[in-house]
Design a protein around this motif. Structure first.
Motif, PDB file in Angstrom:
ATOM      1  N   CYS A  71     -22.363  79.660   9.872  1.00 27.90           N
ATOM      2  CA  CYS A  71     -21.827  80.996   9.668  1.00 27.90           C
ATOM      3  C   CYS A  71     -20.295  80.954   9.771  1.00 27.90           C
ATOM      4  CB  CYS A  71     -22.362  81.955  10.731  1.00 27.90           C
ATOM      5  SG  CYS A  71     -24.086  82.404  10.530  1.00 27.90           S
ATOM      6  N   GLY A  72     -19.688  82.064   9.485  1.00 34.82           N
ATOM      7  CA  GLY A  72     -18.246  82.180   9.670  1.00 34.82           C
ATOM      8  C   GLY A  72     -17.411  81.715   8.497  1.00 34.82           C
ATOM      9  N   LEU A  73     -18.078  81.492   7.360  1.00 33.20           N
ATOM     10  CA  LEU A  73     -17.345  81.054   6.178  1.00 33.20           C
ATOM     11  C   LEU A  73     -17.029  82.236   5.274  1.00 33.20           C
ATOM     12  CD1 LEU A  73     -19.529  77.931   5.323  1.00 33.20           C
ATOM     13  CD2 LEU A  73     -17.379  77.987   6.607  1.00 33.20           C
ATOM     14  N   ASP A  74     -16.030  82.070   4.446  1.00 31.06           N
ATOM     15  CA  ASP A  74     -15.755  83.075   3.428  1.00 31.06           C
ATOM     16  C   ASP A  74     -16.827  82.989   2.343  1.00 31.06           C
ATOM     17  OD1 ASP A  74     -12.301  82.377   3.856  1.00 31.06           O
ATOM     18  OD2 ASP A  74     -13.377  84.174   4.510  1.00 31.06           O
ATOM     19  N   TRP A  75     -17.000  84.088   1.623  1.00 31.91           N
ATOM     20  CA  TRP A  75     -18.119  84.148   0.683  1.00 31.91           C
ATOM     21  C   TRP A  75     -18.027  83.038  -0.359  1.00 31.91           C
ATOM     22  CZ3 TRP A  75     -17.363  84.611  -4.501  1.00 31.91           C
ATOM     23  CH2 TRP A  75     -16.135  85.118  -4.930  1.00 31.91           C
ATOM     24  N   TYR A  76     -16.847  82.656  -0.768  1.00 31.90           N
ATOM     25  CA  TYR A  76     -16.709  81.668  -1.838  1.00 31.90           C
ATOM     26  C   TYR A  76     -17.021  80.253  -1.350  1.00 31.90           C
ATOM     27  CZ  TYR A  76     -12.091  81.760   0.398  1.00 31.90           C
ATOM     28  OH  TYR A  76     -11.072  81.780   1.313  1.00 31.90           O
ATOM     29  N   GLU A  77     -17.247  80.108  -0.040  1.00 30.16           N
ATOM     30  CA  GLU A  77     -17.603  78.797   0.493  1.00 30.16           C
ATOM     31  C   GLU A  77     -19.111  78.576   0.534  1.00 30.16           C
ATOM     32  OE1 GLU A  77     -14.628  77.360   3.695  1.00 30.16           O
ATOM     33  OE2 GLU A  77     -14.795  79.523   4.020  1.00 30.16           O
ATOM     34  N   TYR A  78     -19.875  79.614   0.217  1.00 24.86           N
ATOM     35  CA  TYR A  78     -21.320  79.487   0.219  1.00 24.86           C
ATOM     36  C   TYR A  78     -21.779  78.885  -1.113  1.00 24.86           C
ATOM     37  CZ  TYR A  78     -22.075  82.110   4.515  1.00 24.86           C
ATOM     38  OH  TYR A  78     -22.112  82.515   5.826  1.00 24.86           O
ATOM     39  N   ASP A  79     -22.674  77.921  -1.024  1.00 29.60           N
ATOM     40  CA  ASP A  79     -23.127  77.235  -2.234  1.00 29.60           C
ATOM     41  C   ASP A  79     -24.317  77.906  -2.904  1.00 29.60           C
ATOM     42  OD1 ASP A  79     -22.445  73.839  -1.103  1.00 29.60           O
ATOM     43  OD2 ASP A  79     -21.255  75.239  -2.295  1.00 29.60           O
ATOM     44  N   TYR A  80     -25.183  78.509  -2.123  1.00 26.53           N
ATOM     45  CA  TYR A  80     -26.438  79.021  -2.679  1.00 26.53           C
ATOM     46  C   TYR A  80     -26.527  80.530  -2.487  1.00 26.53           C
ATOM     47  CZ  TYR A  80     -27.480  74.067  -2.244  1.00 26.53           C
ATOM     48  OH  TYR A  80     -27.428  72.696  -2.334  1.00 26.53           O
ATOM     49  N   TRP A  81     -26.899  81.222  -3.569  1.00 23.21           N
ATOM     50  CA  TRP A  81     -26.952  82.684  -3.586  1.00 23.21           C
ATOM     51  C   TRP A  81     -28.241  83.184  -4.205  1.00 23.21           C
ATOM     52  CZ3 TRP A  81     -23.237  85.892  -1.569  1.00 23.21           C
ATOM     53  CH2 TRP A  81     -22.045  85.284  -1.180  1.00 23.21           C
ATOM     54  N   GLY A  82     -28.678  84.337  -3.707  1.00 24.10           N
ATOM     55  CA  GLY A  82     -29.752  85.036  -4.372  1.00 24.10           C
ATOM     56  C   GLY A  82     -29.209  85.900  -5.490  1.00 24.10           C
ATOM     57  N   GLN A  83     -30.110  86.603  -6.159  1.00 23.75           N
ATOM     58  CA  GLN A  83     -29.717  87.407  -7.319  1.00 23.75           C
ATOM     59  C   GLN A  83     -29.226  88.791  -6.921  1.00 23.75           C
ATOM     60  OE1 GLN A  83     -32.748  87.184  -6.205  1.00 23.75           O
ATOM     61  NE2 GLN A  83     -33.537  89.293  -6.279  1.00 23.75           N
ATOM     62  N   GLY A  84     -29.457  89.189  -5.686  1.00 23.96           N
ATOM     63  CA  GLY A  84     -28.985  90.476  -5.201  1.00 23.96           C
ATOM     64  C   GLY A  84     -30.035  91.567  -5.268  1.00 23.96           C
ATOM     65  N   THR A  85     -29.866  92.558  -4.421  1.00 18.88           N
ATOM     66  CA  THR A  85     -30.731  93.735  -4.429  1.00 18.88           C
ATOM     67  C   THR A  85     -29.841  94.951  -4.170  1.00 18.88           C
ATOM     68  OG1 THR A  85     -32.746  94.736  -3.505  1.00 18.88           O
ATOM     69  CG2 THR A  85     -31.330  93.581  -1.951  1.00 18.88           C
ATOM     70  N   GLN A  86     -30.106  96.012  -4.889  1.00 18.64           N
ATOM     71  CA  GLN A  86     -29.228  97.185  -4.839  1.00 18.64           C
ATOM     72  C   GLN A  86     -29.682  98.142  -3.744  1.00 18.64           C
ATOM     73  OE1 GLN A  86     -29.146  99.909  -8.297  1.00 18.64           O
ATOM     74  NE2 GLN A  86     -26.934  99.595  -8.264  1.00 18.64           N
ATOM     75  N   VAL A  87     -28.702  98.618  -2.993  1.00 14.43           N
ATOM     76  CA  VAL A  87     -28.935  99.633  -1.957  1.00 14.43           C
ATOM     77  C   VAL A  87     -28.074 100.842  -2.285  1.00 14.43           C
ATOM     78  CG1 VAL A  87     -28.625 100.210   0.474  1.00 14.43           C
ATOM     79  CG2 VAL A  87     -29.541  97.967  -0.167  1.00 14.43           C
ATOM     80  N   THR A  88     -28.713 101.997  -2.363  1.00  8.95           N
ATOM     81  CA  THR A  88     -27.992 103.239  -2.622  1.00  8.95           C
ATOM     82  C   THR A  88     -28.334 104.229  -1.524  1.00  8.95           C
ATOM     83  OG1 THR A  88     -28.109 102.856  -5.007  1.00  8.95           O
ATOM     84  CG2 THR A  88     -27.556 105.080  -4.273  1.00  8.95           C
ATOM     85  N   VAL A  89     -27.299 104.728  -0.870  1.00  9.39           N
ATOM     86  CA  VAL A  89     -27.483 105.695   0.211  1.00  9.39           C
ATOM     87  C   VAL A  89     -26.889 107.024  -0.251  1.00  9.39           C
ATOM     88  CG1 VAL A  89     -27.095 106.218   2.634  1.00  9.39           C
ATOM     89  CG2 VAL A  89     -27.284 103.832   1.883  1.00  9.39           C
ATOM     90  N   SER A  90     -27.720 108.019  -0.362  1.00  9.51           N
ATOM     91  CA  SER A  90     -27.260 109.326  -0.827  1.00  9.51           C
ATOM     92  C   SER A  90     -26.855 110.198   0.363  1.00  9.51           C
ATOM     93  CB  SER A  90     -28.361 110.007  -1.625  1.00  9.51           C
ATOM     94  OG  SER A  90     -29.477 110.263  -0.805  1.00  9.51           O
ATOM     95  N   SER A  91     -25.872 111.047   0.120  1.00  8.54           N
ATOM     96  CA  SER A  91     -25.383 111.915   1.194  1.00  8.54           C
ATOM     97  C   SER A  91     -26.168 113.209   1.259  1.00  8.54           C
ATOM     98  CB  SER A  91     -23.903 112.208   0.989  1.00  8.54           C
ATOM     99  OG  SER A  91     -23.700 112.780  -0.271  1.00  8.54           O
TER     100      SER A  91
END
Length: 122
Positions: free
Chosen positions: A102-122
């Motif tokens: 842990c503790g690395l900047d995002w660009y130092e990570y080698d492996y990524w998922g495709q992402g999932t969207q979170v939307t919080v309505s007010s």
């Protein structure tokens, strides 16, 4: 081949909760940390939380401390991000990523998922 798959995103009202999952294949949680990141269009990707290999250490961004909880289930090779007391400003695409520590900047990570969207309505 390392593969990370996120799930659990969706639309929720402010104050509500969501639990994101990151299921990994091709790597062992004994050797890799898992980080959760989020990104809003036009802004840099930011770390939300990270859990080190063997669950020795967890880290949270100040903006989510006390509201988000990261945990792992080695038997399922899955890391969870429990998000409570959600705010509209938590709206983003959420990604999990793996690296050795842990503790690395995002660009130092080698492996990524495709992402999932979170939307919080007010």
């Amino acid at each position: 081949e390392v593969r990370l798959v996120e799930s659990g995103g969706g639309l929720v009202q402010a104050g509500g909760s969501l639990r994101l999952s990151c299921t990994a294949s091709g790597l062992s949680f004994d050797d890799y940390a898992i980080g959760w990141f989020r990104q809003v269009p036009g802004k840099e990707r930011e770390e939300v939380s990270c859990i080190s290999s063997n669950d020795d250490n967890t880290h949270y961004a100040d903006s989510v401390k006390g509201r988000f909880t990261i945990s792992s289930d080695s038997a399922k090779n899955t890391v969870y991000l429990q998000m409570d007391s959600l705010k509209p400003e938590d709206t983003a695409d959420y990604y999990c990523a793996s690296e050795t520590i842990c503790g690395l900047d995002w660009y130092e990570y080698d492996y990524w998922g495709q992402g999932t969207q979170v939307t919080v309505s007010s």
